[in-house]
Enzyme design. Structure first.
Site, PDB file in Angstrom:
ATOM      1  N   GLU A  93      15.561   9.887  58.237  1.00  0.00           N
ATOM      2  CA  GLU A  93      15.738  10.925  59.267  1.00  0.00           C
ATOM      3  C   GLU A  93      15.968  12.299  58.642  1.00  0.00           C
ATOM      4  OE1 GLU A  93      19.920  10.411  58.123  1.00  0.00           O
ATOM      5  OE2 GLU A  93      18.160   9.094  58.221  1.00  0.00           O
TER       6      GLU A  93
ATOM      7  N   HIS B 261      17.727   7.996  53.523  1.00  0.00           N
ATOM      8  CA  HIS B 261      17.833   8.639  54.843  1.00  0.00           C
ATOM      9  C   HIS B 261      16.479   9.181  55.290  1.00  0.00           C
ATOM     10  CE1 HIS B 261      22.216   8.768  55.704  1.00  0.00           C
ATOM     11  NE2 HIS B 261      22.324   8.662  54.396  1.00  0.00           N
TER      12      HIS B 261
ATOM     13  N   CYS C 145      21.215   3.598  55.526  1.00  0.00           N
ATOM     14  CA  CYS C 145      22.356   3.904  54.667  1.00  0.00           C
ATOM     15  C   CYS C 145      23.560   3.023  55.014  1.00  0.00           C
ATOM     16  CB  CYS C 145      22.688   5.389  54.693  1.00  0.00           C
ATOM     17  SG  CYS C 145      23.771   5.899  53.332  1.00  0.00           S
TER      18      CYS C 145
END
Length: 237
Positions: free
Chosen positions: A217, A215, A112
Site C-alpha cells: 500500500e 508494504h 506486515c
C-alpha cells in the site's frame, strides 16, 4: 461488488490534533488499493473478539494491516528488552478475526504486522526484535528514513506461488519492521524471503491465506505495479 473488511488501528496516546479524543483509523493507501481493485472496503473498528463472527459475516474477505508489535504472550514468551509498543485489544480482536475468517472460508491478506498476527494466531512464533535475536541479519529491514514508497531490498521467490506472476525472480520491496516470523505455523508455506532469509511472504491456498512482510500500500504512492497484489487478492474472492 465484493466487500473487503480491513481491521483498523487506533491511537493509544494523546496527540496535538486529537488530544485524548482517541480514534480508530486506517491509512488511506489501503483503502485506495481495495477500491482500485474494484472492491468495497469496510473498515472494522477494534472491538471485542466476540464481534468477530458478525464482522466476518458482513464481508467477502479480510485484510490485516501494519502497526504495533504483536505481544509475545501469544507465543509463550516474556517481552524482550527491545520489544516496541503492543496493543492487547488489537491483538485479541485480530486473532479472533483470523480464526473466524478461516472458519467461514473467506480469504485473508496480511500485510506486515498482518502477516505476523496470522502466523501467531495459527500457532507460529516471532522474532521480537530482528536486530538482537536474528543471527544472520545483514539486511536493513527498517528502511527509515528512506521514503516508504521506495523499494530497498531484494525479494527472493522460493517456489511457484500466488506471487510468481507478480514479481521477477529477485524483485525489490520496501521494508518497515523489526519483528518477523521465527517458527512458521503449521499449514503455511514460505513463498519469498529476503537475501538474509527472513520470511517475506507465505500462503496457504487451502485456507485462502496470503501474507507479505512488506508494504504494497505504501509502494502505491510511486509504483503503480504494486496495485497488482491487491487486484490478485480480490480475484481470489
Amino acid at each position: 461488488m465484493k466487500k473487503v473488511g480491513i481491521s483498523s488501528n487506533n491511537l493509544l496516546h494523546p496527540n496535538a490534533h486529537f488530544g485524548t479524543n482517541y480514534v480508530d483509523y486506517i491509512q488511506k493507501n489501503y483503502i485506495d488499493g481495495i477500491i482500485d481493485a474494484s472492491a468495497l472496503p469496510m473498515v472494522f473498528p477494534i472491538g471485542s473478539p466476540s464481534l468477530a463472527k458478525e464482522y466476518i459475516n458482513s464481508v467477502d474477505a479480510l485484510i490485516l494491516a501494519g502497526g504495533q508489535d504483536v505481544s509475545p504472550e501469544y507465543f509463550g514468551e516474556d517481552p524482550h528488552v527491545n520489544l516496541h509498543e503492543t496493543d492487547q485489544d488489537r491483538d485479541a480482536f485480530e486473532v479472533a478475526l483470523v480464526l473466524e475468517a478461516i472458519q467461514q472460508d473467506k480469504p485473508i491478506l496480511g500485510i506486515c504486522r498482518g502477516l505476523q498476527i496470522i502466523n501467531v494466531a495459527l500457532g507460529g512464533t516471532l522474532y521480537q526484535d530482528l536486530n538482537s535475536q536474528y543471527q544472520n541479519l545483514v539486511v536493513k529491514h527498517n528502511q527509515y528514513p528512506t521514503k516508504w514508497y521506495i523499494p530497498t531490498h531484494r525479494l527472493i521467490l522460493k517456489r511457484e506461488s500466488w506471487l510468481s506472476n507478480l514479481f521477477d525472480k529477485e524483485a525489490l520491496v520496501n521494508s518497515f519492521h523489526h519483528q518477523a516470523v521465527k517458527k512458521l505455523a503449521n499449514g503455511l508455506q514460505i513463498d519469498a524471503v529476503s537475501s538474509d532469509n527472513v520470511v517475506e511472504a507465505f500462503s496457504d491456498e487451502i485456507r485462502h491465506i496470503y501474507a507479505v512482510q512488506w508494504h504494497p500500500e505504501m509502494l502505491l504512492m510511486k509504483n503503480p505495479d504494486a496495485q497488482k497484489l491487491f487486484n490478485l487478492f480480490v480475484e481470489k474472492i
